[in-house]
Design a protein around this motif. Structure first.
Motif, PDB file in Angstrom:
ATOM      1  N   ASN A 192     -10.089   5.626 -10.992  1.00 37.82           N
ATOM      2  CA  ASN A 192      -8.695   5.581 -11.463  1.00 37.82           C
ATOM      3  C   ASN A 192      -7.964   6.884 -11.115  1.00 37.82           C
ATOM      4  O   ASN A 192      -6.827   6.859 -10.640  1.00 37.82           O
ATOM      5  N   GLU A 193      -8.655   8.000 -11.351  1.00 38.65           N
ATOM      6  CA  GLU A 193      -8.015   9.302 -11.147  1.00 38.65           C
ATOM      7  C   GLU A 193      -7.698   9.536  -9.666  1.00 38.65           C
ATOM      8  O   GLU A 193      -6.598   9.964  -9.310  1.00 38.65           O
ATOM      9  N   THR A 194      -8.679   9.236  -8.814  1.00 36.52           N
ATOM     10  CA  THR A 194      -8.462   9.441  -7.380  1.00 36.52           C
ATOM     11  C   THR A 194      -7.336   8.541  -6.882  1.00 36.52           C
ATOM     12  O   THR A 194      -6.503   8.964  -6.065  1.00 36.52           O
ATOM     13  N   ALA A 195      -7.323   7.310  -7.367  1.00 34.69           N
ATOM     14  CA  ALA A 195      -6.281   6.381  -6.936  1.00 34.69           C
ATOM     15  C   ALA A 195      -4.900   6.919  -7.304  1.00 34.69           C
ATOM     16  O   ALA A 195      -3.973   6.907  -6.489  1.00 34.69           O
ATOM     17  N   MET A 196      -4.775   7.426  -8.531  1.00 36.98           N
ATOM     18  CA  MET A 196      -3.479   7.958  -8.962  1.00 36.98           C
ATOM     19  C   MET A 196      -3.086   9.168  -8.117  1.00 36.98           C
ATOM     20  O   MET A 196      -1.927   9.310  -7.706  1.00 36.98           O
ATOM     21  N   ALA A 197      -4.061  10.036  -7.848  1.00 37.36           N
ATOM     22  CA  ALA A 197      -3.772  11.228  -7.046  1.00 37.36           C
ATOM     23  C   ALA A 197      -3.362  10.834  -5.630  1.00 37.36           C
ATOM     24  O   ALA A 197      -2.399  11.375  -5.067  1.00 37.36           O
ATOM     25  N   GLU A 198      -4.081   9.866  -5.055  1.00 41.87           N
ATOM     26  CA  GLU A 198      -3.749   9.425  -3.699  1.00 41.87           C
ATOM     27  C   GLU A 198      -2.365   8.766  -3.683  1.00 41.87           C
ATOM     28  O   GLU A 198      -1.551   9.032  -2.794  1.00 41.87           O
ATOM     29  N   ALA A 199      -2.111   7.937  -4.678  1.00 42.29           N
ATOM     30  CA  ALA A 199      -0.831   7.218  -4.726  1.00 42.29           C
ATOM     31  C   ALA A 199       0.339   8.191  -4.862  1.00 42.29           C
ATOM     32  O   ALA A 199       1.434   7.942  -4.347  1.00 42.29           O
ATOM     33  N   SER A 200       0.090   9.320  -5.536  1.00 46.18           N
ATOM     34  CA  SER A 200       1.199  10.251  -5.741  1.00 46.18           C
ATOM     35  C   SER A 200       1.550  11.001  -4.455  1.00 46.18           C
ATOM     36  O   SER A 200       2.546  11.714  -4.405  1.00 46.18           O
ATOM     37  N   ARG A 201       0.755  10.839  -3.409  1.00 46.50           N
ATOM     38  CA  ARG A 201       1.123  11.434  -2.117  1.00 46.50           C
ATOM     39  C   ARG A 201       2.279  10.661  -1.470  1.00 46.50           C
ATOM     40  O   ARG A 201       2.952  11.161  -0.578  1.00 46.50           O
ATOM     41  N   CYS A 202       2.487   9.416  -1.890  1.00 44.39           N
ATOM     42  CA  CYS A 202       3.526   8.572  -1.277  1.00 44.39           C
ATOM     43  C   CYS A 202       4.908   9.156  -1.547  1.00 44.39           C
ATOM     44  O   CYS A 202       5.217   9.565  -2.663  1.00 44.39           O
ATOM     45  N   LEU A 203       5.739   9.204  -0.521  1.00 45.76           N
ATOM     46  CA  LEU A 203       7.078   9.792  -0.649  1.00 45.76           C
ATOM     47  C   LEU A 203       8.105   8.781  -1.136  1.00 45.76           C
ATOM     48  O   LEU A 203       9.252   9.123  -1.385  1.00 45.76           O
ATOM     49  N   ARG A 204       7.708   7.526  -1.277  1.00 42.14           N
ATOM     50  CA  ARG A 204       8.600   6.429  -1.682  1.00 42.14           C
ATOM     51  C   ARG A 204       9.884   6.432  -0.839  1.00 42.14           C
ATOM     52  O   ARG A 204      11.001   6.511  -1.359  1.00 42.14           O
ATOM     53  N   CYS A 205       9.707   6.352   0.447  1.00 40.08           N
ATOM     54  CA  CYS A 205      10.830   6.373   1.388  1.00 40.08           C
ATOM     55  C   CYS A 205      11.849   5.282   1.030  1.00 40.08           C
ATOM     56  O   CYS A 205      11.477   4.205   0.583  1.00 40.08           O
ATOM     57  N   LYS A 206      13.136   5.589   1.279  1.00 38.18           N
ATOM     58  CA  LYS A 206      14.191   4.592   0.998  1.00 38.18           C
ATOM     59  C   LYS A 206      14.072   3.412   1.964  1.00 38.18           C
ATOM     60  O   LYS A 206      14.279   2.272   1.599  1.00 38.18           O
ATOM     61  N   LYS A 207      13.777   3.744   3.229  1.00 39.28           N
ATOM     62  CA  LYS A 207      13.565   2.675   4.207  1.00 39.28           C
ATOM     63  C   LYS A 207      12.111   2.724   4.659  1.00 39.28           C
ATOM     64  O   LYS A 207      11.793   3.333   5.682  1.00 39.28           O
ATOM     65  N   PRO A 208      11.256   2.091   3.869  1.00 39.20           N
ATOM     66  CA  PRO A 208       9.812   2.260   4.139  1.00 39.20           C
ATOM     67  C   PRO A 208       9.373   1.574   5.437  1.00 39.20           C
ATOM     68  O   PRO A 208       9.507   0.365   5.582  1.00 39.20           O
ATOM     69  N   LYS A 209       8.906   2.386   6.361  1.00 35.00           N
ATOM     70  CA  LYS A 209       8.440   1.875   7.654  1.00 35.00           C
ATOM     71  C   LYS A 209       7.131   1.096   7.491  1.00 35.00           C
ATOM     72  O   LYS A 209       6.844   0.176   8.248  1.00 35.00           O
ATOM     73  N   CYS A 210       6.318   1.520   6.489  1.00 39.29           N
ATOM     74  CA  CYS A 210       5.011   0.886   6.299  1.00 39.29           C
ATOM     75  C   CYS A 210       5.145  -0.618   6.094  1.00 39.29           C
ATOM     76  O   CYS A 210       4.349  -1.400   6.609  1.00 39.29           O
ATOM     77  N   VAL A 211       6.188  -1.035   5.355  1.00 39.82           N
ATOM     78  CA  VAL A 211       6.385  -2.459   5.055  1.00 39.82           C
ATOM     79  C   VAL A 211       6.594  -3.252   6.343  1.00 39.82           C
ATOM     80  O   VAL A 211       6.088  -4.364   6.500  1.00 39.82           O
ATOM     81  N   GLU A 212       7.325  -2.647   7.275  1.00 41.37           N
ATOM     82  CA  GLU A 212       7.556  -3.314   8.560  1.00 41.37           C
ATOM     83  C   GLU A 212       6.256  -3.484   9.340  1.00 41.37           C
ATOM     84  O   GLU A 212       6.112  -4.396  10.138  1.00 41.37           O
ATOM     85  N   GLY A 213       5.330  -2.575   9.102  1.00 39.79           N
ATOM     86  CA  GLY A 213       4.058  -2.626   9.831  1.00 39.79           C
ATOM     87  C   GLY A 213       3.099  -3.671   9.286  1.00 39.79           C
ATOM     88  O   GLY A 213       2.031  -3.882   9.847  1.00 39.79           O
ATOM     89  N   CYS A 214       3.466  -4.292   8.163  1.00 44.55           N
ATOM     90  CA  CYS A 214       2.561  -5.254   7.521  1.00 44.55           C
ATOM     91  C   CYS A 214       2.972  -6.677   7.873  1.00 44.55           C
ATOM     92  O   CYS A 214       4.118  -7.061   7.646  1.00 44.55           O
ATOM     93  N   PRO A 215       2.043  -7.476   8.420  1.00 46.90           N
ATOM     94  CA  PRO A 215       2.384  -8.847   8.812  1.00 46.90           C
ATOM     95  C   PRO A 215       2.868  -9.721   7.653  1.00 46.90           C
ATOM     96  O   PRO A 215       3.522 -10.729   7.889  1.00 46.90           O
ATOM     97  N   VAL A 216       2.541  -9.374   6.403  1.00 45.54           N
ATOM     98  CA  VAL A 216       3.066 -10.168   5.283  1.00 45.54           C
ATOM     99  C   VAL A 216       4.060  -9.347   4.449  1.00 45.54           C
ATOM    100  O   VAL A 216       4.448  -9.750   3.358  1.00 45.54           O
ATOM    101  N   ASN A 217       4.460  -8.187   4.954  1.00 46.18           N
ATOM    102  CA  ASN A 217       5.470  -7.331   4.305  1.00 46.18           C
ATOM    103  C   ASN A 217       5.190  -7.047   2.834  1.00 46.18           C
ATOM    104  O   ASN A 217       6.050  -7.232   1.969  1.00 46.18           O
ATOM    105  N   VAL A 218       3.979  -6.625   2.551  1.00 39.38           N
ATOM    106  CA  VAL A 218       3.625  -6.214   1.185  1.00 39.38           C
ATOM    107  C   VAL A 218       4.590  -5.109   0.744  1.00 39.38           C
ATOM    108  O   VAL A 218       4.958  -4.236   1.536  1.00 39.38           O
ATOM    109  N   LYS A 219       5.019  -5.171  -0.531  1.00 37.96           N
ATOM    110  CA  LYS A 219       5.955  -4.168  -1.055  1.00 37.96           C
ATOM    111  C   LYS A 219       5.182  -2.882  -1.350  1.00 37.96           C
ATOM    112  O   LYS A 219       4.846  -2.580  -2.499  1.00 37.96           O
ATOM    113  N   ILE A 220       4.905  -2.147  -0.288  1.00 38.32           N
ATOM    114  CA  ILE A 220       3.956  -1.037  -0.370  1.00 38.32           C
ATOM    115  C   ILE A 220       4.422   0.103  -1.285  1.00 38.32           C
ATOM    116  O   ILE A 220       3.695   0.469  -2.218  1.00 38.32           O
TER     117      ILE A 220
END
Lengths: 467, 292
Positions: free
Chosen positions: A37-65
């Motif tokens: 749980n702790e590692t997951a939270m720490a890793e998740a907090s690295r995300c910059l929460r971009c306004k126009k997330p490029k990662c979503v475009e890279g996903c064939p099912v457009n997961v709300k990353i």
């Protein structure tokens, strides 16, 4: 903002603990243990929460990353799992087998100068967390539409179509040819990479949504697509790339020579690694060579080690740089002791008088000009032949489309390779009410691409049924 | 589903048994020459068996099997009312139906079972059928009456002379082909039985130039064309028995390669049978009470 980006870039991504290589190479348990749980939270907090997330475009099912990663950072793991499931019916599977490094993670802003957010590991974490809690929340199901849909093939494409259509209120039945649903997830991908209990949980989840599943039902033989259309309003064909390609080499029918499909099906679906507790046998070779450089080749060579091989070789005609397998799979295979014979191509298989394989004769290759795939074309070096002593060979150079359904459906158009002709945006085929997607359309690809095709087909089928 | 509704023991040693399985869809759909795959239980393997007969009205499929390995032995222990975990079919291509004039069907041992269903189809299609059935010894023969009823002529042979004509089926085959040499009456030979017998049925018919079909009992896993375990060489090309067959032009089949491939799992089969006979997983072993 710039400061924040720089700070996040400097933080390396969190490694995922895994079984030690020497130990895991001799068991079938899953290799990575997953994040705490702790590692997951720490890793998740690295995300910059971009306004126009490029990662979503890279996903064939457009997961709300960014949304699901954000929920993990906030400690709302169940919320993250639900967010994932809004767009992805099989997050525990995708978190494990998706090639994130060439999809979502390759688009991550952090990847430009440092390491991307570990999106795949976080997806896996959230899905596992929810499953381990034992309470999978059921989504809202639309009122019954009165329409019936037949889904042929219970692999990633079919499961996705079924999940999406049942939520829209349609009456969905999956017809699976094998005795277990999951397609390549159960017959192809090994336990150590995707535990079968996870696939079963995903299938059970679909059942709880109301999807009916009929196993051991070979459409094309027991009932044709035309016959199904008499009792269903629409059909989806997701029968996959289940036709093994051999190399047409001398000696390819010697005892001890397997297609990757057979080798993996015996081990995974039939549990031959537990013989004689399970009835299906498998040749437990001491010296095994796998031909090919894709994920299936890595799975085969790593399975060979777990079945007790002393030597497990990958024989691949290009170099490491051109290898199509995921980096992680190549890395894991190498760590476990798989030896790579690169720039080498099998020319002939050698056997004894009783018909058993004893060796493979290869020729050394060099790389020439790039071919149409953009990879440098391998060319044989004359006179460079050499023999590798092996007692087992696994041919993992690809799969063709399974012909059973196309060959028994006269009005269904196929291309010259036998793939079903279907619109890539909608899955529409040459027959009204019949849709297709996944490997049967595109040729062998990835789990998530098949799921992406399933999502698009589900939208089109829903439109067809309600218009 | 897949309930056993009838069972009959044709011979004790080796065990040859008949079962009727409740499988209405398969019963309606299966044609002569096609096969089914059964799986006994969760730990079971997938075993192909050619269909011996169907009753579409009652929804029944008849199988006949010889107890040669663990799976067939365990199948033989099941009784009326028991169910199979899986009973999948119909699989493979049906026997191609044409106007062959007279068809000579040569069946050896357990091969009488699939031959019966093929003769039934050939007759329904209006062909004349001459059948030869044979076995090592009298006890291993079955369905003589059914075959006599269906066929226009029937010859029965035993290798040891304990019943019918003393000698191999190929002896009668040769005589009949010789008789038909002038008239060209026999337009097709179908040979089904142990691989070695099929090989010689083909060798016998070859000089007469009469097309000969054989049904190949290769090892299979999925039986839907996915794995290639069943591959054989026919006319220099690799074919999959499960989807391209099970019937092929016997004069083009590489029987020697096929026989070698049949031996891949002999060692494991021994282990499985040994474990089944004396292990603690069967619970039905007469010799040790299942606890040894």
């Amino acid at each position: 903002m710039a400061e924040e980006v720089n700070k996040a870039k400097k933080l390396p991504r969190h490694p995922m603990p895994e079984q030690e290589a020497k130990v895991r190479a001799r068991n079938f348990d899953e290799v990575p243990f997953g994040y705490s749980n702790e590692t997951a939270m720490a890793e998740a907090s690295r995300c910059l929460r971009c306004k126009k997330p490029k990662c979503v475009e890279g996903c064939p099912v457009n997961v709300k990353i960014p949304e699901f990663v954000g929920l993990i950072a906030d400690g709302d793991f169940i919320g993250a799992a639900h967010k994932l499931k809004e767009t992805n019916a099989l997050p525990a599977v995708c978190g494990r087998v998706c090639p994130q490094e060439s999809q979502c993670e390759s688009r991550c802003v952090l990847a430009k100068k440092g390491e991307s957010v570990a999106i795949g590991r976080l997806e896996r974490f959230a899905a596992d967390y929810e499953r381990n809690q034992g309470k999978m929340e059921l989504p809202k199901i639309a009122p019954a539409s009165g329409k019936k849909v037949a889904v042929i093939g219970g692999g990633p494409a079919g499961l996705t179509v079924a999940g999406d259509l049942v939520k829209l209120g349609h009456d969905v039945t999956i017809f699976e040819a094998l005795h277990k649903t999951g397609g390549v997830l159960v017959y192809g991908i090994p336990e150590f990479r995707l535990p079968k209990a996870i696939v079963q949980a995903e299938v059970d989840y679909l059942k709880s949504l109301g999807v009916k599943i009929i196993e051991s039902y070979v459409v094309g033989r027991i009932e044709t697509v035309d016959e199904l259309l008499e009792r269903f309003d629409a059909c989806f064909i997701g029968t996959g790339a289940g036709l093994p390609v051999f190399m047409k080499l001398e000696g390819e029918n010697l005892n001890g020579v397997y297609s990757a499909n057979e080798y993996l099906t015996r081990s995974n679906l039939m549990k031959a690694y537990k013989f004689p507790e399970y009835d299906t046998p498998i040749v437990k070779g001491k010296r095994v060579a796998t031909f090919g450089g894709g994920n299936v080749a890595m799975d085969s060579s790593r399975t060979a080690l777990r079945l007790g091989a002393e030597k497990s070789y990958i024989i691949y005609r290009r170099s490491m740089d051109e290898m199509p397998a995921r980096d992680e799979e190549i890395h894991h295979a190498g760590e476990e002791g798989v030896e790579f014979l690169l720039l080498a191509n099998p020319e002939r298989l050698i056997g004894d008088e009783k018909g058993w394989l004893t060796g493979v004769e290869c020729i050394k290759m060099e790389l020439g000009e790039p071919d149409e795939s953009g990879r440098r074309r391998p060319q044989p070096i004359p006179g460079s032949n050499f023999v590798v002593e092996v007692d087992t060979v696994v041919v993992a150079i690809g799969n063709g489309p399974n012909p059973l359904v196309p060959s028994t459906t006269p009005d269904l158009k196929t291309n010259r390779w036998g793939n079903i002709d279907a619109d890539l945006e909608t899955g529409k085929t040459s027959m009204p009410g019949v849709y297709a997607g996944g490997d049967i359309v595109t040729g062998a690809a990835t789990v998530i691409e098949a799921m992406g095709a399933g999502k698009k087909a589900a939208v089109a089928i829903h439109e067809y049924l309600t218009s | 589903m897949n309930r056993i509704v009838a069972k009959e023991e044709f011979s004790q040693n080796p065990g040859v048994k008949m079962m009727q399985i409740e499988a209405p869809r398969i019963a309606r759909k299966a044609k002569g020459g096609q096969f089914v795959v059964f799986r006994l239980n969760e730990t079971g393997e997938r075993v192909p068996l050619t269909v011996a007969d169907t009753d579409p009205e009652k929804g029944l499929v008849t199988i006949i099997f010889q107890e040669v390995g663990k799976s067939t032995m365990a199948l033989g222990k099941l009784e009326v009312g028991d169910c199979l975990a899986d009973f999948i079919g119909p699989l493979g291509q049906p026997t191609h139906m044409g106007d062959y004039g007279t068809v000579l069907c040569v069946a050896g041992g357990i091969g009488i079972a699939p031959t019966h269903n093929i003769v039934k189809a050939l007759k329904a299609h209006g062909n004349k059928v001459i059948s030869i059935i044979g076995a090592r010894t009298k006890d291993l023969l079955f369905w003589e009456d059914k075959m006599r009823d269906l066929s226009d002529e029937l010859y029965v042979c035993t290798d040891d002379g304990s019943y019918g004509i003393h000698g191999l089926v190929t002896k009668v085959e040769e005589e009949l082909l010789e008789k038909s040499r002038e008239s060209g009456e026999i337009g097709l030979v179908i040979g089904i039985g142990p691989p070695i017998m099929m090989k010689f049925v083909c060798k016998t018919s070859e000089p007469f130039g009469v097309k000969t079909l054989v049904s190949l009992p290769t090892i299979m896993v999925d039986a839907t064309g996915m794995c290639g375990a069943c591959r054989v060489t026919v006319g220099g090309e690799t074919k999959f028995v499960c989807v391209d067959g099970p019937e092929f032009d016997g004069h083009k089949v590489d029987f020697d390669e096929m026989l070698k491939r049949q031996s891949i799992y002999l060692e494991q089969e021994k282990v499985a049978v040994e474990r089944y006979r004396h292990g603690d997983d069967c619970g039905c072993c007469d010799e040790c009470g299942g606890n040894q």
